[in-house]
Design a protein around this motif. Structure first.
Motif, PDB file in Angstrom:
ATOM      1  N   ARG A  30      28.983   6.170 -19.127  1.00  0.00           N
ATOM      2  CA  ARG A  30      28.291   5.597 -20.288  1.00  0.00           C
ATOM      3  C   ARG A  30      27.963   6.635 -21.336  1.00  0.00           C
ATOM      4  O   ARG A  30      27.318   6.317 -22.332  1.00  0.00           O
TER       5      ARG A  30
ATOM      6  N   LYS B 141      29.901  -4.552  -5.233  1.00  0.00           N
ATOM      7  CA  LYS B 141      28.624  -4.342  -5.910  1.00  0.00           C
ATOM      8  C   LYS B 141      28.130  -5.723  -6.368  1.00  0.00           C
ATOM      9  O   LYS B 141      28.908  -6.489  -6.942  1.00  0.00           O
TER      10      LYS B 141
ATOM     11  N   THR C 285      22.683  -3.860  -7.034  1.00  0.00           N
ATOM     12  CA  THR C 285      22.263  -2.859  -8.026  1.00  0.00           C
ATOM     13  C   THR C 285      21.795  -3.601  -9.267  1.00  0.00           C
ATOM     14  O   THR C 285      22.347  -4.649  -9.613  1.00  0.00           O
ATOM     15  N   GLY C 286      20.780  -3.026  -9.917  1.00  0.00           N
ATOM     16  CA  GLY C 286      20.233  -3.667 -11.115  1.00  0.00           C
ATOM     17  C   GLY C 286      18.877  -4.266 -10.781  1.00  0.00           C
ATOM     18  O   GLY C 286      18.796  -5.345 -10.184  1.00  0.00           O
ATOM     19  N   GLY C 287      17.824  -3.500 -11.119  1.00  0.00           N
ATOM     20  CA  GLY C 287      16.477  -3.978 -10.833  1.00  0.00           C
ATOM     21  C   GLY C 287      15.971  -3.603  -9.443  1.00  0.00           C
ATOM     22  O   GLY C 287      14.940  -4.104  -9.001  1.00  0.00           O
TER      23      GLY C 287
ATOM     24  N   GLY D 127      20.641   2.312  -7.659  1.00  0.00           N
ATOM     25  CA  GLY D 127      19.693   2.187  -8.763  1.00  0.00           C
ATOM     26  C   GLY D 127      19.359   3.503  -9.414  1.00  0.00           C
ATOM     27  O   GLY D 127      19.680   4.577  -8.899  1.00  0.00           O
ATOM     28  N   SER D 128      18.723   3.374 -10.552  1.00  0.00           N
ATOM     29  CA  SER D 128      18.413   4.562 -11.357  1.00  0.00           C
ATOM     30  C   SER D 128      17.002   5.081 -11.117  1.00  0.00           C
ATOM     31  O   SER D 128      16.634   6.097 -11.686  1.00  0.00           O
TER      32      SER D 128
HETATM   33  C1  3PG Z   1      23.932   0.065 -12.726  1.00  0.00           C
HETATM   34  O1  3PG Z   1      24.822   0.350 -13.488  1.00  0.00           O
HETATM   35  O2  3PG Z   1      24.148  -0.112 -11.527  1.00  0.00           O
HETATM   36  C2  3PG Z   1      22.580  -0.175 -13.256  1.00  0.00           C
HETATM   37  O3  3PG Z   1      22.465   0.224 -14.566  1.00  0.00           O
HETATM   38  C3  3PG Z   1      21.481   0.387 -12.457  1.00  0.00           C
HETATM   39  O4  3PG Z   1      20.480  -0.501 -12.616  1.00  0.00           O
HETATM   40  P1  3PG Z   1      18.953  -0.053 -12.681  1.00  0.00           P
HETATM   41  O5  3PG Z   1      18.826   0.881 -13.834  1.00  0.00           O
HETATM   42  O6  3PG Z   1      18.189  -1.346 -12.864  1.00  0.00           O
HETATM   43  O7  3PG Z   1      18.625   0.629 -11.375  1.00  0.00           O
END
Ligand code: 3PG
Length: 210
Positions: free
Chosen positions: A48, A132, A160-162, A182-183
């Motif tokens: 990104r 994923k 992934t995501g949240g 996750g981040s």
């Molecule tokens: C990803 O690409 O997997 C997400 O951007 C990570 O999601 P998160 O920032 O909510 O953990």
């Protein structure tokens, strides 16, 4: 195409994959090493940023004991770029047929992304069984994964995501979840401040999950 390389052997005992969005090449190696020193050895670096591919090359070259995945792969040309940069596995947030074929032909293990049952079935047809699930929380979270466990019994997911330290264990308790991503383990403020000790501390906490 039922003999695609599987992702789970690369995962080993790891249950948490940090998703890294690197702004500079310089931060790549110390960040990956700080995570590894905390016990987190499998990472995903997203495509990104402008620095991403060079950052991946640096990690692949210098960081022993780190399994490098390259994510946010959106178009087939990025599959080759990721492979050339040293990716050991590929991650896509969602997967068109073209992209899925390019990933399948890469010879690399992968976590192709899906959010709907139809997308998951399409990936199964291509030979992928480890996916994923993105964006996990927004797409239905834990209840969604429980609902698909019956009809799509052969699939394993990396939601992934949240995901965060607060909900990771609830996901990891599901039979069809092999790991979470996750981040949250690499907060931007800590990375910008080069606070590698804090990253190692967060990684050590994350490594205990599951
Ligand atoms: C990803 O690409 O997997 C997400 O951007 C990570 O999601 P998160 O920032 O909510 O953990």
């Amino acid at each position: 195409m039922s003999t695609l390389p599987r992702f789970s052997p690369l995962l080993g005992a790891a249950r948490v994959i940090p998703v890294l969005t690197l702004e500079t090449v310089e931060e790549a190696v110390p960040l990956a090493e700080a995570l590894r020193d905390g016990g987190i050895t499998v990472i995903e670096v997203t495509l990104r940023t402008k620095a991403a591919l060079k950052a991946c090359e640096a990690i692949a070259k210098h960081c022993t004991g780190v399994v490098l995945g390259i994510g946010t792969v959106l178009v087939p040309s990025q599959v080759k770029e990721a492979k050339d940069a040293g990716a050991q596995f590929l991650v896509t947030p969602g997967t068109s047929e073209k992209l899925g074929l390019a990933v399948a032909e890469s010879g690399l293990a992968a976590l192709p992304g899906a959010a709907t049952v139809s997308e998951m079935v399409a990936l199964m047809e291509m030979g992928f069984h480890e996916l994923k699930f993105f964006p996990a929380e927004a797409a239905g979270g834990i209840n969604y994964l429980k609902s698909v466990a019956g009809p799509l019994a052969e699939l394993k997911f990396c939601p992934t995501g949240g995901i965060s330290a607060a909900n990771a264990n609830a996901y990891l308790a599901l039979g069809n979840v092999m790991c979470v991503g996750g981040s949250w383990i690499t907060p931007k403020a800590a990375v910008d401040a080069k606070n590698w000790a804090e990253i190692t501390r967060l990684a050590a906490e994350a490594a205990k999950l599951g």
